[in-house]
Design a protein around this motif. Structure first.
Motif, PDB file in Angstrom:
ATOM      1  N   LEU A 372      43.653  30.449  37.905  1.00 11.27           N
ATOM      2  CA  LEU A 372      44.508  31.461  37.292  1.00 11.27           C
ATOM      3  C   LEU A 372      44.148  31.675  35.819  1.00 11.27           C
ATOM      4  CD1 LEU A 372      47.939  30.493  38.889  1.00 11.27           C
ATOM      5  CD2 LEU A 372      46.587  32.547  39.349  1.00 11.27           C
ATOM      6  N   VAL A 373      43.857  30.590  35.107  1.00 10.80           N
ATOM      7  CA  VAL A 373      43.472  30.711  33.692  1.00 10.80           C
ATOM      8  C   VAL A 373      42.184  31.521  33.568  1.00 10.80           C
ATOM      9  CG1 VAL A 373      42.649  29.430  31.681  1.00 10.80           C
ATOM     10  CG2 VAL A 373      44.663  28.640  32.930  1.00 10.80           C
ATOM     11  N   ARG A 374      41.220  31.219  34.423  1.00 11.55           N
ATOM     12  CA  ARG A 374      39.936  31.933  34.372  1.00 11.55           C
ATOM     13  C   ARG A 374      40.125  33.411  34.713  1.00 11.55           C
ATOM     14  NH1 ARG A 374      35.326  28.841  32.605  1.00 11.55           N
ATOM     15  NH2 ARG A 374      35.528  26.730  33.397  1.00 11.55           N
ATOM     16  N   VAL A 375      40.899  33.693  35.751  1.00 10.30           N
ATOM     17  CA  VAL A 375      41.090  35.080  36.178  1.00 10.30           C
ATOM     18  C   VAL A 375      41.838  35.871  35.105  1.00 10.30           C
ATOM     19  CG1 VAL A 375      42.236  36.565  37.857  1.00 10.30           C
ATOM     20  CG2 VAL A 375      40.957  34.572  38.640  1.00 10.30           C
ATOM     21  N   GLU A 376      42.812  35.241  34.462  1.00  8.80           N
ATOM     22  CA  GLU A 376      43.551  35.941  33.408  1.00  8.80           C
ATOM     23  C   GLU A 376      42.649  36.306  32.240  1.00  8.80           C
ATOM     24  OE1 GLU A 376      46.994  33.712  32.333  1.00  8.80           O
ATOM     25  OE2 GLU A 376      47.996  34.024  34.256  1.00  8.80           O
ATOM     26  N   GLN A 377      41.571  35.542  32.041  1.00  7.28           N
ATOM     27  CA  GLN A 377      40.622  35.886  30.984  1.00  7.28           C
ATOM     28  C   GLN A 377      39.907  37.206  31.274  1.00  7.28           C
ATOM     29  OE1 GLN A 377      38.116  32.412  30.690  1.00  7.28           O
ATOM     30  NE2 GLN A 377      39.602  31.279  29.459  1.00  7.28           N
ATOM     31  N   LEU A 378      39.897  37.613  32.548  1.00  6.29           N
ATOM     32  CA  LEU A 378      39.297  38.899  32.899  1.00  6.29           C
ATOM     33  C   LEU A 378      40.111  40.073  32.353  1.00  6.29           C
ATOM     34  CD1 LEU A 378      38.264  38.150  36.577  1.00  6.29           C
ATOM     35  CD2 LEU A 378      36.700  38.779  34.728  1.00  6.29           C
ATOM     36  N   SER A 380      41.195  40.128  29.287  1.00  5.59           N
ATOM     37  CA  SER A 380      41.043  40.095  27.832  1.00  5.59           C
ATOM     38  C   SER A 380      40.496  41.423  27.303  1.00  5.59           C
ATOM     39  CB  SER A 380      40.094  38.959  27.431  1.00  5.59           C
ATOM     40  OG  SER A 380      39.759  39.043  26.056  1.00  5.59           O
ATOM     41  N   PRO A 381      40.968  41.861  26.131  1.00  2.05           N
ATOM     42  CA  PRO A 381      40.390  43.059  25.512  1.00  2.05           C
ATOM     43  C   PRO A 381      39.002  42.822  24.921  1.00  2.05           C
ATOM     44  CG  PRO A 381      42.059  42.094  24.069  1.00  2.05           C
ATOM     45  CD  PRO A 381      42.106  41.321  25.366  1.00  2.05           C
ATOM     46  N   ASP A 382      38.604  41.552  24.801  1.00  2.00           N
ATOM     47  CA  ASP A 382      37.295  41.196  24.228  1.00  2.00           C
ATOM     48  C   ASP A 382      36.241  41.237  25.335  1.00  2.00           C
ATOM     49  OD1 ASP A 382      35.032  40.003  23.177  1.00  2.00           O
ATOM     50  OD2 ASP A 382      36.148  38.502  22.044  1.00  2.00           O
ATOM     51  N   PRO A 383      35.246  42.126  25.253  1.00  3.10           N
ATOM     52  CA  PRO A 383      34.245  42.225  26.323  1.00  3.10           C
ATOM     53  C   PRO A 383      33.408  40.960  26.500  1.00  3.10           C
ATOM     54  CG  PRO A 383      33.600  43.554  24.432  1.00  3.10           C
ATOM     55  CD  PRO A 383      35.004  43.104  24.183  1.00  3.10           C
ATOM     56  N   VAL A 384      33.255  40.168  25.432  1.00  3.33           N
ATOM     57  CA  VAL A 384      32.492  38.921  25.552  1.00  3.33           C
ATOM     58  C   VAL A 384      33.279  37.914  26.384  1.00  3.33           C
ATOM     59  CG1 VAL A 384      31.466  37.000  24.278  1.00  3.33           C
ATOM     60  CG2 VAL A 384      31.314  39.318  23.362  1.00  3.33           C
ATOM     61  N   VAL A 385      34.576  37.799  26.121  1.00  5.80           N
ATOM     62  CA  VAL A 385      35.427  36.899  26.910  1.00  5.80           C
ATOM     63  C   VAL A 385      35.454  37.348  28.374  1.00  5.80           C
ATOM     64  CG1 VAL A 385      37.784  36.048  27.228  1.00  5.80           C
ATOM     65  CG2 VAL A 385      36.840  36.278  24.923  1.00  5.80           C
ATOM     66  N   ARG A 386      35.608  38.656  28.592  1.00  7.27           N
ATOM     67  CA  ARG A 386      35.619  39.183  29.962  1.00  7.27           C
ATOM     68  C   ARG A 386      34.313  38.892  30.678  1.00  7.27           C
ATOM     69  NH1 ARG A 386      37.429  44.106  27.744  1.00  7.27           N
ATOM     70  NH2 ARG A 386      35.519  45.152  28.443  1.00  7.27           N
ATOM     71  N   SER A 387      33.198  39.060  29.982  1.00  8.64           N
ATOM     72  CA  SER A 387      31.891  38.847  30.605  1.00  8.64           C
ATOM     73  C   SER A 387      31.700  37.390  31.004  1.00  8.64           C
ATOM     74  CB  SER A 387      30.769  39.288  29.656  1.00  8.64           C
ATOM     75  OG  SER A 387      30.851  40.675  29.398  1.00  8.64           O
ATOM     76  N   ALA A 388      32.148  36.465  30.134  1.00  7.44           N
ATOM     77  CA  ALA A 388      32.058  35.041  30.479  1.00  7.44           C
ATOM     78  C   ALA A 388      32.926  34.735  31.688  1.00  7.44           C
ATOM     79  CB  ALA A 388      32.495  34.191  29.287  1.00  7.44           C
ATOM     80  N   ALA A 389      34.130  35.318  31.728  1.00  8.05           N
ATOM     81  CA  ALA A 389      35.026  35.093  32.868  1.00  8.05           C
ATOM     82  C   ALA A 389      34.450  35.700  34.140  1.00  8.05           C
ATOM     83  CB  ALA A 389      36.406  35.688  32.568  1.00  8.05           C
ATOM     84  N   ALA A 390      33.805  36.862  34.018  1.00  8.65           N
ATOM     85  CA  ALA A 390      33.199  37.502  35.189  1.00  8.65           C
ATOM     86  C   ALA A 390      32.048  36.661  35.733  1.00  8.65           C
ATOM     87  CB  ALA A 390      32.709  38.901  34.829  1.00  8.65           C
ATOM     88  N   ALA A 391      31.282  36.033  34.827  1.00 11.26           N
ATOM     89  CA  ALA A 391      30.185  35.169  35.272  1.00 11.26           C
ATOM     90  C   ALA A 391      30.732  33.952  36.006  1.00 11.26           C
ATOM     91  CB  ALA A 391      29.337  34.739  34.077  1.00 11.26           C
ATOM     92  N   TRP A 392      31.825  33.374  35.489  1.00  8.41           N
ATOM     93  CA  TRP A 392      32.435  32.234  36.184  1.00  8.41           C
ATOM     94  C   TRP A 392      32.967  32.680  37.545  1.00  8.41           C
ATOM     95  CZ3 TRP A 392      37.150  31.049  38.282  1.00  8.41           C
ATOM     96  CH2 TRP A 392      37.357  29.708  38.632  1.00  8.41           C
ATOM     97  N   ALA A 393      33.630  33.834  37.581  1.00  9.92           N
ATOM     98  CA  ALA A 393      34.203  34.329  38.834  1.00  9.92           C
ATOM     99  C   ALA A 393      33.133  34.657  39.860  1.00  9.92           C
ATOM    100  CB  ALA A 393      35.062  35.565  38.562  1.00  9.92           C
ATOM    101  N   ALA A 394      31.914  34.940  39.409  1.00 14.67           N
ATOM    102  CA  ALA A 394      30.827  35.233  40.348  1.00 14.67           C
ATOM    103  C   ALA A 394      30.420  34.008  41.152  1.00 14.67           C
ATOM    104  CB  ALA A 394      29.616  35.795  39.595  1.00 14.67           C
ATOM    105  N   GLY A 395      30.853  32.819  40.715  1.00 12.47           N
ATOM    106  CA  GLY A 395      30.610  31.603  41.474  1.00 12.47           C
ATOM    107  C   GLY A 395      29.198  31.091  41.339  1.00 12.47           C
TER     108      GLY A 395
END
Length: 587
Positions: A372-378, A380-395
């Motif tokens: 849930l913490v990782r998904v909520e980072q998606l 974020s208004p910060d594109p760098v934070v979102r991109s890191a979260a998207a990479a984690w979510a990609a598995g």
């Protein structure tokens, strides 16, 4: 340079939306014979209006409760809204529902038209105006201009145009590069030209001669070629975001195209049957959105049945939001941040909506804090934070740099800079899977795979304490991993480069493992291997080494180690060949 925007109407049936559009543009949006006969709008209609520097594509939507799904299909790509309320009728059920939908779709600008102003006296009109102000309180229309109009006489139309122009000026212009996307809302055939599909361009631009991915539904896509383009009845060399577009597709049969399909830049969209979303229930909602509730998902111009999985609670109460997943009966295409609307299974009520956080998702565990913490980072208004979260979510499969445009909502021209920043920070790891193929993995995912490899090797070392190294393929078969083998091999190479593994291209071992052969036994093993190499197809008898080894048991252990390391091949209990000789014999 002129700016293109999409204006959508909204409001209850028979409140004069279509008449108002005709008064604004001179275009009658009711095109179907049934609409002419019954005097009501059934499907979405289209018109165009130029106001100074603004070229506005107008989408007129039906107001009847039975045709809300058509309204939702037309609402795709709205930049601003024209909420229509009749002075002689006031706020009605679809006035409220359409406003809820516009809020869920994330609109920020609009104008309110009080139509049929000649049918209400001054006091009645003032009461309706107060009712409207109460309705829009707290919404994006709270401070919107309210313009009394009479479509048949043109009263209030100049004032309405001025209010629309002012609303257009308040819309923030997108300046970043985007890839093309068009959700299809209509298709027809023009004699001599073939199939024409229409829709509102929601991002990017398209030129005659370009290639597109035609997403046909059920997870199927096909590459197509643009034969011609049209914007509001006129041929055009290109179409771009904010325009209504007609696209002439070469070689596409008309009966294969329907509302809900999409056209997009090749590689941009990926069909998915699971979406992770930020789900909101309107404060005025009729009921909570419960876990496992069957719903109708409206996204783009598509409508599909789905089941809601609320990840952090048992339900989403009116006026609240939660992280959830939507499990779909058929795949859809979506991007990060895309708005959607949920209606009940019987298509009677709007339940809620929100934005997409993962346009392609795996099933997630409920009430799992880290997830849930990782998904909520998606969000974020910060594109760098979102991109890191998207990479984690990609598995553990990781992603390609271009995937971040879809999964994190970054622009193509910002992609390389963000990836470079995350690589420099050590948040992302770039793996070279082949000479022409790279993959980006979140560092935590690389660590997960590395730990699995090290754990498997620890078990193998415990079971065979004399074996110095194990075959890579054997290690892979024991991993709890069903993804891309090339990713595992690349992580293995990374572990070797960082000295956590030792070995070569064929065999590996943990760097901290020490086989239990003594120095003399290792020397004897090397001698045995060399003597078997020289002997080729006349190998020595294993028993001949008993004296040198200090016993038959030790000889067996040494031969087992040599076989496990792939240096010798066991033919029978007393016949061993060097690996090269065995390979030559097979040849």
């Amino acid at each position: 340079m002129n700016r293109d925007l999409i204006l959508g109407t909204a409001g209850h049936i028979d409140h004069g939306k279509t008449s108002l559009v005709k008064a604004l543009t001179g275009i009658d949006c009711d095109r179907l014979p049934e609409e002419k006969d019954r005097g009501i709008t059934i499907d979405i209609g289209f018109a165009s209006l130029t106001l100074g520097d603004y070229r506005i594509g107008i989408v007129d939507v039906p107001g009847h409760e039975r045709f809300v799904k058509n309204m939702l299909a037309g609402a795709t790509g709205f930049d601003l809204a024209l909420l229509v309320v009749a002075a002689d009728d006031g706020v009605m059920p679809q006035t409220r529902e359409h406003l809820d939908i516009l809020k869920l779709l994330g609109l920020t600008q609009g104008v309110i038209a009080l139509t049929k102003a000649d049918l209400a006296d001054e006091t009645s009109a003032a009461v309706v105006a107060l009712e409207i102000r109460e309705l829009v309180r707290g919404s994006f229309l709270e401070d919107a201009v309210l313009v009394p109009t009479v479509a048949k006489t043109g009263a209030g139309i100049p004032e309405l145009k001025a209010a629309l122009t002012a609303a257009c000026e308040r819309i923030v212009e997108r300046t970043a590069a985007e890839w093309f996307r068009l959700p299809i809302d209509r298709a027809f055939v023009v004699q001599g030209h073939g199939t024409i599909v229409t829709g509102s361009v929601t991002s990017g631009r398209l030129n005659v001669g370009d290639e597109l991915d035609w997403h046909k539904g059920d997870g199927i896509s096909e590459r197509v070629w643009v034969r011609g383009l049209n914007n509001h009845g006129s041929p055009a060399p290109e179409v771009r975001r904010g325009q209504r577009a007609g696209v002439n597709l070469a070689g596409v049969p008309h009966d294969a195209v329907w509302r809900g399909q999409e056209l997009a830049t090749p590689g941009y969209l990926v069909p998915a049957s699971v979406l992770t979303v930020r789900l909101t229930a309107p404060a005025a909602g009729r009921r909570p959105i419960r876990h496992r509730l069957p719903v109708r998902l409206h996204i783009g111009t598509a409508e599909v049945m789905a089941a809601v999985a609320v990840l952090d609670a048992e339900r989403v109460d009116p006026g609240t939001w939660s992280i959830a997943q939507l499990h779909l009966e058929s795949p859809v295409t979506a991007v990060w941040g895309q708005p959607f609307v949920l209606r009940d299974a019987s298509a009677e009520h709007t339940l809620g909506g929100g934005t997409v956080l993962q346009p392609v998702a795996a099933r997630l565990r409920r009430r799992h804090t880290e997830t849930l913490v990782r998904v909520e980072q998606l969000a974020s208004p910060d594109p760098v934070v979102r991109s890191a979260a998207a990479a984690w979510a990609a598995g553990p499969e990781g992603l390609a740099p271009n995937d971040l445009v879809r999964t994190a909502g970054i622009s193509p021209d910002a992609r390389d800079g963000i990836v470079g920043e995350l690589l420099a920070a050590g948040t992302l790891v770039e793996l070279q899977l082949s000479p022409a193929r790279k993959r980006l993995l979140h560092v935590d995912r690389v660590e997960e795979i590395g730990k699995r490899i090290l754990t498997v090797l620890a078990g193998l070392h415990a079971d065979a304490q004399l074996v110095t190294a194990h075959d890579r393929g054997k290690v892979l078969t024991k991993l709890d991993y069903f993804g891309d083998e090339a990713v595992v091999q690349a992580v293995t190479d990374l572990l070797m480069a960082t000295k956590r593994l030792v070995g070569d291209g064929r065999r590996i071992a943990r760097a901290d493992f020490k086989p239990k052969l003594t120095a003399n036994q290792r020397k004897l093993k090397d001698a045995i291997v060399e003597e078997h190499r020289a002997a080729e197809f006349n190998p020595p008898d294993p028993k001949s080494y008993a004296a040198r080894a200090g016993g038959a048991g030790t000889v067996k252990d040494i031969f087992d180690v040599a076989c496990a390391e792939g240096l010798l091949v066991k033919v029978s209990d007393d016949v061993f060949l060097h690996a090269d000789s065995a390979a030559e014999m097979h040849r």
